[in-house]
Design an enzyme around this catalytic site. Structure first.
Site, short mmCIF file in Angstrom:
data_model
loop_
_atom_site.label_atom_id
_atom_site.label_comp_id
_atom_site.label_asym_id
_atom_site.label_seq_id
_atom_site.Cartn_x
_atom_site.Cartn_y
_atom_site.Cartn_z
N ASP A 34 0.52 11.24 -0.81
CA ASP A 34 1.61 10.59 -0.07
C ASP A 34 1.52 9.07 -0.13
OD1 ASP A 34 -0.71 10.64 1.47
OD2 ASP A 34 0.08 12.06 2.92
N ASN A 76 -2.27 17.92 14.08
CA ASN A 76 -1.13 18.84 14.28
C ASN A 76 -0.99 19.86 13.15
OD1 ASN A 76 -0.16 17.29 12.20
ND2 ASN A 76 1.65 16.52 13.27
N HIS A 131 -0.87 19.15 9.90
CA HIS A 131 -0.17 18.71 8.68
C HIS A 131 -1.13 18.59 7.50
CE1 HIS A 131 -0.55 14.07 9.62
NE2 HIS A 131 -1.57 14.48 8.93
N GLU A 137 4.75 17.63 8.00
CA GLU A 137 4.59 17.79 9.44
C GLU A 137 5.01 19.21 9.86
OE1 GLU A 137 2.92 15.61 10.75
OE2 GLU A 137 3.76 13.60 10.82
C1 F6R Z 1 -3.42 11.41 3.85
C2 F6R Z 1 -2.90 12.69 4.28
C3 F6R Z 1 -3.03 13.20 5.66
C4 F6R Z 1 -4.47 13.10 6.20
C5 F6R Z 1 -4.55 13.62 7.62
C6 F6R Z 1 -5.94 13.45 8.19
O1 F6R Z 1 -3.14 11.18 2.49
O2 F6R Z 1 -2.30 13.31 3.48
O3 F6R Z 1 -2.60 14.52 5.71
O4 F6R Z 1 -5.30 13.85 5.36
O5 F6R Z 1 -3.65 12.92 8.43
O6 F6R Z 1 -6.23 12.09 8.29
P1 F6R Z 1 -7.68 11.59 8.74
O7 F6R Z 1 -8.60 11.95 7.63
O8 F6R Z 1 -7.51 10.11 8.89
O9 F6R Z 1 -7.99 12.28 10.01
#
Ligand code: F6R
Length: 268
Positions: A67, A137, A139, A144
């Site tokens: 992303d 959550n 994702h 989401e």
């Molecule tokens: C980032 C991504 C998100 C993160 C997720 C966890 O490229 O795709 O899905 O993997 O938000 O983020 P952290 O590791 O910061 O808890």
């Protein structure tokens, strides 16, 4: 889904780095799917260490990130391009022209950009190993809750929870984007192997929903239940709400024995 539980986050990172190194050493043209966020930072550090120790070359690797924020370019310190350069690309021998993120600059059409990214992945032969984190959550990428399980790379509006979770990374007066481009859930499921890493108590509920909950768009990570080769690496805190922890450990021990006996390992 193969669930492997480690004592702490450092062991999760070390093990994840072994998976990546195996792919890169076995496959002459490896295609890696990459994630940003706090969780993979120590994995990337381990990969940098391996490279600096002369054990790993990324010369033939192509990468696709999950992303990128909308309308933010590489010069912005909050961009995921900046994150990847800083945490990985600047320290290894990857050809930077073969590192891709699903960008969409101001004025560009997100739909066209999404289709273009899907095509670039296809042209590269598809993702061999996709690294994933998980949001509190549930994702994956920025898919989401309520994201279509059949979704492809597209623009997404971030939820309030994700914005709050990520606000720690922004200064008080700094602009925090609310829109992002993300690989879709179907894009992620196309990867030959998926390696999800999760650490810390704050991920325990999402991990439980992903592994043991119903397949549901309300927990996008539960879509990994449909993947043939999904590996989930957890520390004890992230695994703390899983009921069958002993079984996962036992199954992992059996897998090691089966692999030793029959030489079955990852078909990279
Ligand atoms: C980032 C991504 C998100 C993160 C997720 C966890 O490229 O795709 O899905 O993997 O938000 O983020 P952290 O590791 O910061 O808890």
């Amino acid at each position: 889904m193969q669930v492997i539980i480690f004592d702490d986050a450092q062991h999760v990172a070390t093990n994840a780095a072994e998976w990546v190194a195996e792919l890169i050493n076995k496959n002459p043209k490896p295609v890696l799917g990459l994630a940003t966020g706090s969780t993979p930072i120590s994995l990337y550090q381990q990969l940098v260490n391996k490279h600096q120790a002369g054990q790993l070359s990324f010369k033939n690797t192509t990468s696709f990130n999950l992303d990128e924020y909308l309308g933010i370019d590489a010069s912005n310190a909050q961009s995921y391009r900046h994150f990847m350069n800083e945490n990985l690309f600047d320290h290894i021998d990857i050809d930077i022209s073969k590192t891709f993120l699903p960008t969409c600059a101001q004025g560009e059409n997100p739909r066209t950009q999404g289709l273009k990214y899907e095509e670039q992945i296809k042209q590269a032969g598809g993702v061999d190993l996709q690294i994933l984190g998980i949001g509190a959550n549930g994702h994956i990428g920025f898919n989401e809750p309520t994201s279509s399980l059949a979704s492809r790379t597209r623009i997404k509006t971030l939820t309030q929870q994700t914005l709050t979770d990520n606000s720690r990374l922004f200064d008080n007066n700094e602009f925090q984007p609310t829109l992002a481009m993300t690989m879709g859930i179907a894009t992620i499921l196309d990867a030959r192997y998926v390696l999800l890493i999760a650490t810390g108590e704050s991920k325990a509920k999402a991990v439980k929903d992903m592994v043991a909950g119903p397949l549901s768009a309300m927990c996008p990570a539960s879509a990994l239940q449909m993947h043939e080769n999904a590996i989930v690496l957890l520390d004890k805190a992230a695994a703390s709400q899983l009921e069958d922890q002993e079984y996962y450990q036992w199954a992992h021990d059996q897998n090691i024995k089966i692999n030793q006996e029959f030489g079955l390992y990852h078909n990279y």
